[in-house]
Design a protein around this motif. Structure first.
Motif, PDB file in Angstrom:
ATOM      1  N   LYS A  13      64.550  25.934   9.164  1.00 53.98           N
ATOM      2  CA  LYS A  13      63.942  25.210  10.291  1.00 53.98           C
ATOM      3  C   LYS A  13      64.447  25.789  11.612  1.00 53.98           C
ATOM      4  O   LYS A  13      63.669  26.016  12.539  1.00 53.98           O
ATOM      5  CB  LYS A  13      64.262  23.722  10.194  1.00 53.98           C
ATOM      6  CG  LYS A  13      63.666  22.904  11.299  1.00 53.98           C
ATOM      7  CD  LYS A  13      64.026  21.441  11.175  1.00 53.98           C
ATOM      8  CE  LYS A  13      63.472  20.688  12.364  1.00 53.98           C
ATOM      9  NZ  LYS A  13      64.231  19.504  12.664  1.00 53.98           N
TER      10      LYS A  13
ATOM     11  N   GLU B 226      62.869  29.169  12.254  1.00 55.14           N
ATOM     12  CA  GLU B 226      61.487  29.015  12.716  1.00 55.14           C
ATOM     13  C   GLU B 226      61.455  28.603  14.189  1.00 55.14           C
ATOM     14  O   GLU B 226      60.706  29.175  14.984  1.00 55.14           O
ATOM     15  CB  GLU B 226      60.753  27.978  11.864  1.00 55.14           C
ATOM     16  CG  GLU B 226      59.298  27.845  12.234  1.00 55.14           C
ATOM     17  CD  GLU B 226      58.554  26.849  11.356  1.00 55.14           C
ATOM     18  OE1 GLU B 226      57.511  26.364  11.815  1.00 55.14           O
ATOM     19  OE2 GLU B 226      59.017  26.559  10.240  1.00 55.14           O
ATOM     20  N   GLU B 227      62.276  27.630  14.548  1.00 52.72           N
ATOM     21  CA  GLU B 227      62.326  27.156  15.934  1.00 52.72           C
ATOM     22  C   GLU B 227      62.747  28.258  16.903  1.00 52.72           C
ATOM     23  O   GLU B 227      62.279  28.306  18.035  1.00 52.72           O
ATOM     24  CB  GLU B 227      63.303  25.974  16.059  1.00 52.72           C
ATOM     25  CG  GLU B 227      62.817  24.710  15.399  1.00 52.72           C
ATOM     26  CD  GLU B 227      63.894  23.630  15.285  1.00 52.72           C
ATOM     27  OE1 GLU B 227      65.074  23.887  15.653  1.00 52.72           O
ATOM     28  OE2 GLU B 227      63.557  22.526  14.828  1.00 52.72           O
ATOM     29  N   GLU B 228      63.619  29.148  16.453  1.00 54.04           N
ATOM     30  CA  GLU B 228      64.143  30.214  17.314  1.00 54.04           C
ATOM     31  C   GLU B 228      63.349  31.513  17.223  1.00 54.04           C
ATOM     32  O   GLU B 228      63.670  32.492  17.903  1.00 54.04           O
ATOM     33  CB  GLU B 228      65.617  30.483  16.985  1.00 54.04           C
ATOM     34  CG  GLU B 228      66.521  29.292  17.242  1.00 54.04           C
ATOM     35  CD  GLU B 228      66.512  28.840  18.699  1.00 54.04           C
ATOM     36  OE1 GLU B 228      66.429  29.695  19.603  1.00 54.04           O
ATOM     37  OE2 GLU B 228      66.581  27.610  18.933  1.00 54.04           O
TER      38      GLU B 228
END
Length: 140
Positions: free
Chosen positions: A46, A49-51
């Motif tokens: 997660k 993905e966010e970064e």
């Protein structure tokens, strides 16, 4: 003052289409709660993905939760990393529990990537210090 070896200090970050690719080793140790590897894997992916980071890691079905805890697991993981050698800029070793340091070290040795390695450990939750949920991640 300690300095990085010249081969690391001067090396260019490998990027593919402006996306940094990191190899991930999820450490595990047989008698610690392996389900923490599953939840730890989800949490790390997660964040990636966010970064906007590209992960290279064993598929969850390749070993127990895609974690590395044996010689066999280390060989599988090292082979995967070798296949992606030109993409990988660094390695994240994440420890959802007290991971097996020999398996992690073997993976790194056999993959022979010559990239920086960051070791990450999940904290224990004081309310969950039972045999089912104890991590002891910082011991590995």
């Amino acid at each position: 003052m300690r300095h990085c070896p010249p081969q690391i200090e001067s090396r260019t970050i490998r990027q593919s289409h402006n996306v940094i690719t990191l190899a991930i080793i999820i450490g595990n140790r047989g008698f610690f709660p392996a389900h923490l590897c599953e939840s730890g894997r989800r949490e790390i992916l997660k964040v990636f993905e966010e970064e906007g980071l590209k992960p290279i890691l064993l598929p969850a079905e390749a070993t127990r939760f895609g974690a590395v805890e044996s010689v066999s697991d280390a060989r599988k993981c090292a082979e995967l990393f070798k296949a992606h050698r030109e993409e990988i800029s660094g390695v994240l070793v994440t420890l959802p529990n007290f991971g097996d340091e020999r398996a992690v070290a073997n993976t790194l040795r056999w993959a022979d990537l010559n990239v920086p390695v960051l070791i990450h450990a999940f904290n224990d939750d004081a309310a969950k210090m039972t045999i089912r949920d104890r991590r002891d991640s910082f011991c590995g």
